[in-house]
Design an enzyme around this catalytic site. Structure first.
Site, mmCIF file in Angstrom:
data_model
loop_
_atom_site.group_PDB
_atom_site.id
_atom_site.type_symbol
_atom_site.label_atom_id
_atom_site.label_comp_id
_atom_site.label_asym_id
_atom_site.label_seq_id
_atom_site.Cartn_x
_atom_site.Cartn_y
_atom_site.Cartn_z
ATOM 1 N N TYR A 95 0.844 -1.189 0.000
ATOM 2 C CA TYR A 95 0.000 0.000 0.000
ATOM 3 C C TYR A 95 0.883 1.245 0.000
ATOM 4 O O TYR A 95 1.848 1.318 -0.730
ATOM 5 C CB TYR A 95 -1.016 -0.038 1.157
ATOM 6 C CG TYR A 95 -2.172 0.890 0.828
ATOM 7 C CD1 TYR A 95 -3.012 0.584 -0.245
ATOM 8 C CD2 TYR A 95 -2.379 2.074 1.501
ATOM 9 C CE1 TYR A 95 -4.030 1.438 -0.627
ATOM 10 C CE2 TYR A 95 -3.394 2.943 1.125
ATOM 11 C CZ TYR A 95 -4.220 2.618 0.065
ATOM 12 O OH TYR A 95 -5.212 3.470 -0.320
ATOM 13 N N ARG A 148 -9.654 11.267 -7.369
ATOM 14 C CA ARG A 148 -8.640 11.939 -6.539
ATOM 15 C C ARG A 148 -7.848 10.859 -5.815
ATOM 16 O O ARG A 148 -8.130 10.535 -4.688
ATOM 17 C CB ARG A 148 -9.298 12.893 -5.538
ATOM 18 C CG ARG A 148 -8.294 13.782 -4.813
ATOM 19 C CD ARG A 148 -8.843 14.332 -3.522
ATOM 20 N NE ARG A 148 -9.207 13.281 -2.585
ATOM 21 C CZ ARG A 148 -8.347 12.625 -1.810
ATOM 22 N NH1 ARG A 148 -7.069 12.881 -1.885
ATOM 23 N NH2 ARG A 148 -8.771 11.693 -0.976
ATOM 24 N N LYS A 166 -6.628 -1.441 -0.826
ATOM 25 C CA LYS A 166 -7.383 -1.202 0.405
ATOM 26 C C LYS A 166 -7.966 -2.499 0.956
ATOM 27 O O LYS A 166 -7.916 -2.764 2.159
ATOM 28 C CB LYS A 166 -8.514 -0.199 0.148
ATOM 29 C CG LYS A 166 -8.065 1.238 0.073
ATOM 30 C CD LYS A 166 -7.874 1.823 1.471
ATOM 31 C CE LYS A 166 -7.465 3.279 1.403
ATOM 32 N NZ LYS A 166 -7.336 3.910 2.715
ATOM 33 N N GLU A 237 -13.934 5.262 -1.892
ATOM 34 C CA GLU A 237 -12.517 5.566 -1.727
ATOM 35 C C GLU A 237 -12.004 6.463 -2.857
ATOM 36 O O GLU A 237 -12.231 6.182 -4.029
ATOM 37 C CB GLU A 237 -11.702 4.266 -1.711
ATOM 38 C CG GLU A 237 -10.232 4.434 -1.442
ATOM 39 C CD GLU A 237 -9.939 4.893 -0.025
ATOM 40 O OE1 GLU A 237 -8.981 5.652 0.152
ATOM 41 O OE2 GLU A 237 -10.667 4.473 0.903
ATOM 42 N N ASP A 238 -11.346 7.540 -2.501
ATOM 43 C CA ASP A 238 -10.628 8.408 -3.440
ATOM 44 C C ASP A 238 -11.506 8.980 -4.551
ATOM 45 O O ASP A 238 -11.141 8.961 -5.731
ATOM 46 C CB ASP A 238 -9.409 7.668 -4.023
ATOM 47 C CG ASP A 238 -8.261 7.623 -3.013
ATOM 48 O OD1 ASP A 238 -8.418 8.176 -1.910
ATOM 49 O OD2 ASP A 238 -7.219 7.035 -3.329
ATOM 50 N N ASP A 260 -13.802 6.266 3.412
ATOM 51 C CA ASP A 260 -12.585 6.202 4.218
ATOM 52 C C ASP A 260 -11.822 7.512 4.208
ATOM 53 O O ASP A 260 -11.214 7.893 5.204
ATOM 54 C CB ASP A 260 -11.695 5.064 3.718
ATOM 55 C CG ASP A 260 -10.441 4.920 4.549
ATOM 56 O OD1 ASP A 260 -10.559 4.874 5.785
ATOM 57 O OD2 ASP A 260 -9.339 4.872 3.972
ATOM 58 N N ASP A 261 -11.831 8.232 3.084
ATOM 59 C CA ASP A 261 -11.121 9.512 3.023
ATOM 60 C C ASP A 261 -11.728 10.518 3.990
ATOM 61 O O ASP A 261 -11.013 11.324 4.582
ATOM 62 C CB ASP A 261 -11.178 10.085 1.603
ATOM 63 C CG ASP A 261 -10.639 9.116 0.579
ATOM 64 O OD1 ASP A 261 -9.467 8.742 0.692
ATOM 65 O OD2 ASP A 261 -11.394 8.712 -0.316
ATOM 66 N N ASN A 400 -0.034 12.307 1.442
ATOM 67 C CA ASN A 400 0.791 11.236 0.912
ATOM 68 C C ASN A 400 0.591 11.147 -0.592
ATOM 69 O O ASN A 400 -0.348 11.740 -1.114
ATOM 70 C CB ASN A 400 0.472 9.899 1.623
ATOM 71 C CG ASN A 400 -0.990 9.517 1.524
ATOM 72 O OD1 ASN A 400 -1.548 9.415 0.442
ATOM 73 N ND2 ASN A 400 -1.640 9.306 2.661
#
Length: 548
Positions: A95, A148, A166, A237-238, A260-261, A400
């Protein structure tokens, strides 16, 4: 005889069944494998030794990532045995930060399909497409539109590596059995010109649709999941910042979903904030927070922080007054135009400014939180300003991959003369400064979302609530021993992450039962209940249970 209805080469081609060189003599005879594998019976430990030997010969972490994904494609048990044998070593490979480079090159390093790919050209067909997935009891779908990815922006189909990675962490960090996990890329095109002109790009060669079109398609997807996989939790996610917040709000009260973000990032940052106050001898409500970045991660974090403050006995308005936001256009304050609805609660009266140092000097925050994706954004002047107004400034550089971190721990400790309490979104090595050794922690969501996943899996929770992430954040914080806190470490050691997450999942599961959201009977011992659900990467002896 057969294993799950398969024998011979079929068994070797199924990564959930394949043991490679570890089949016993009895299994080889029963399954028609004699001559198809080397004539040995190796232990998993010996296989792991070979994996480590081969990994050691790889020149880069990206090459190690490619090797490990190839191993997963052929031998699922050995893959998880490898990752779980040394989490601190392997999590940064499978990851963050290696996954960032893997996504940038996803179409170029692609080997074979993993998960599902759902294109907007399939409108009206989503339910039938989901039925193509061979596992009929899916409990988690991690879905992205690649809008993103990490701090890298719109990667389109190259972002498919994120849900794959993930969900591997659900298993490697918290023991959720891998057969229940489905990574998914929802292809809504991309505005990334580089990929639109890359002949090896694996997605639709179209720019992104209107928000209305996208949300209509996501509606079809979410409703189809309820029908095809009725016990499934959807993990967003993202997605782009506005979409992340608005889609969560759109579904969270009707279906079992989370982002999760928004929520996971908030939970793990809350952990760091809690432990920073332990080091300082204060409480969360004594602190003042200034965010650099006001997108989905920043707003989600601020909202969860305010919920935690309300739980400590102050009003929501009072909690929000302790949180300030600063983005590319400067400090968020009432004269700003074009603010999103979710940013407005943090638009406090203040003179307009685009100078972050000036904002620090006037607001006097005790904590700055970087979710800007701008590497080096916390420069020397910023850290020195925080150190001037705080005896122990808290500096959380959460963006990150590594090159996007707002500052390094060495910079934070040096520029603050060793006063800073620091954590980053990626792992940095210990820092030796002025005769002291500091342990910079990693505020990585993988302490939180896999444990939440295990709690949902074990309890079959109907919904996912912010309170579950607050409880998870507190549970992780409680597992950092005092001697490590003294060295500035805000998070548990990764080497024991499975046990950390079992304990965290048990705390969250208790909350699920207390909230009336569980669909199974309440156990007497919550930790034992979670342990009963934990996947162990060990081969099963199949010959005795095979059927003709």
């Amino acid at each position: 005889m057969a294993m799950n209805g398969k024998s011979g080469v079929e068994v070797l081609r199924d990564p959930s069944l394949n043991k490679s060189t570890a089949f016993s003599e009895a299994e080889k005879r029963a399954l028609g494998l004699i001559g198809l594998v080397p004539d040995v019976t190796e232990t998993e430990d010996l296989q792991l030794r070979r994996v480590n030997l081969q990994l050691a010969e790889k020149p880069t972490d990206l090459e190690r990532y490619i090797y490990l994904i190839n191993l997963l494609d052929h031998n699922e048990t050995l893959f998880y045995r490898t990752i779980m044998s040394d989490p601190a070593r392997f999590l940064p490979i499978v990851y963050d930060p290696t996954i960032g480079e893997a996504c940038l090159k996803f179409g170029h390093i692609y080997r074979q399909p993993r998960g599902m790919y759902l294109s907007m050209t399939r409108r009206g067909q989503v339910r039938d497409i989901l039925k193509n997935w061979p596992q009929k009891d899916v409990r988690f779908i991690c879905v992205t539109d690649g809008g993103r990815i990490l701090g890298l922006g719109d990667l389109g189909a190259n972002g498919a590596g994120i849900p794959i990675g993930k969900l591997q962490l659900y298993t490697a960090c918290a023991g959720v059995p891998p057969q229940y996990l489905l990574p998914m890329y929802l292809d809504a095109g991309t505005n990334n010109e580089q990929y639109l002109h890359d002949p090896l790009y694996l997605g639709m060669r179209k720019t992104r649709p209107s928000t209305e079109e996208l949300y209509s398609f996501v509606d079809e997807f979410v409703e189809a999941v309820q029908e095809v996989f009725p016990r499934c939790c959807i993990h967003f996610e993202d997605w782009t910042g506005a979409d992340a917040v608005h889609l969560l709000k759109r579904y969270r009260d009707k279906y079992c979903v989370y982002n999760d973000d928004v929520q996971g990032t908030a939970g793990i940052t809350l952990t760091g904030m809690i432990n920073a106050t332990k080091i300082k001898g204060t409480k969360l409500k004594d602190e003042k927070y200034l965010f650099l970045g006001a997108g989905s991660a920043g707003i989600g974090l601020a909202d969860l922080l305010c919920s935690a403050l309300v739980a400590q006995g102050i009003s929501l308005k009072d909690a929000q007054s302790r949180v300030y936001m600063f983005d590319i256009n400067g400090l968020i304050e009432p004269s700003r135009t074009g603010l999103f609805d979710f940013q407005k609660p943090y638009a406090h009266p203040h003179a307009p400014t685009r100078n972050f140092v000036a904002a620090i000097e006037s607001i006097k925050p005790t904590t700055i939180i970087g979710v800007s994706t701008v590497g080096g954004a916390f420069n020397q002047k910023i850290v020195e300003a925080m150190a001037r107004i705080n005896e122990r400034p808290v500096i959380l550089a959460l963006s990150n991959p590594t090159e996007h971190a707002e500052c390094t721990p060495e910079q934070a400790y040096t520029w603050s003369n060793g006063k800073a309490i620091y954590a980053a979104g990626v792992q940095f090595p210990p820092v030796h400064y002025n005769g002291q050794t500091f342990l910079p922690g990693q505020a990585n969501n993988f302490y939180i979302f896999p444990a939440i996943g295990m709690a949902i899996f074990a309890t079959q929770a109907k919904r996912v609530t912010d309170e579950m992430f607050i409880e998870a954040g507190q549970a992780v914080a409680d597992q950092v021993p005092a001697d490590l806190l003294k060295q500035g470490l805000l998070y548990p050691l990764q080497s024991n992450i499975l046990e950390t997450e079992v304990q965290t999942a048990a705390r969250v599961a208790k909350l699920v039962f207390d909230s009336g959201l569980a669909c199974v009977k309440r156990p007497a011992d919550m930790v034992a209940f979670i342990r009963r659900h934990v996947y162990s990467p060990e081969y099963r002896e199949e010959a005795a249970s095979t059927a003709a």
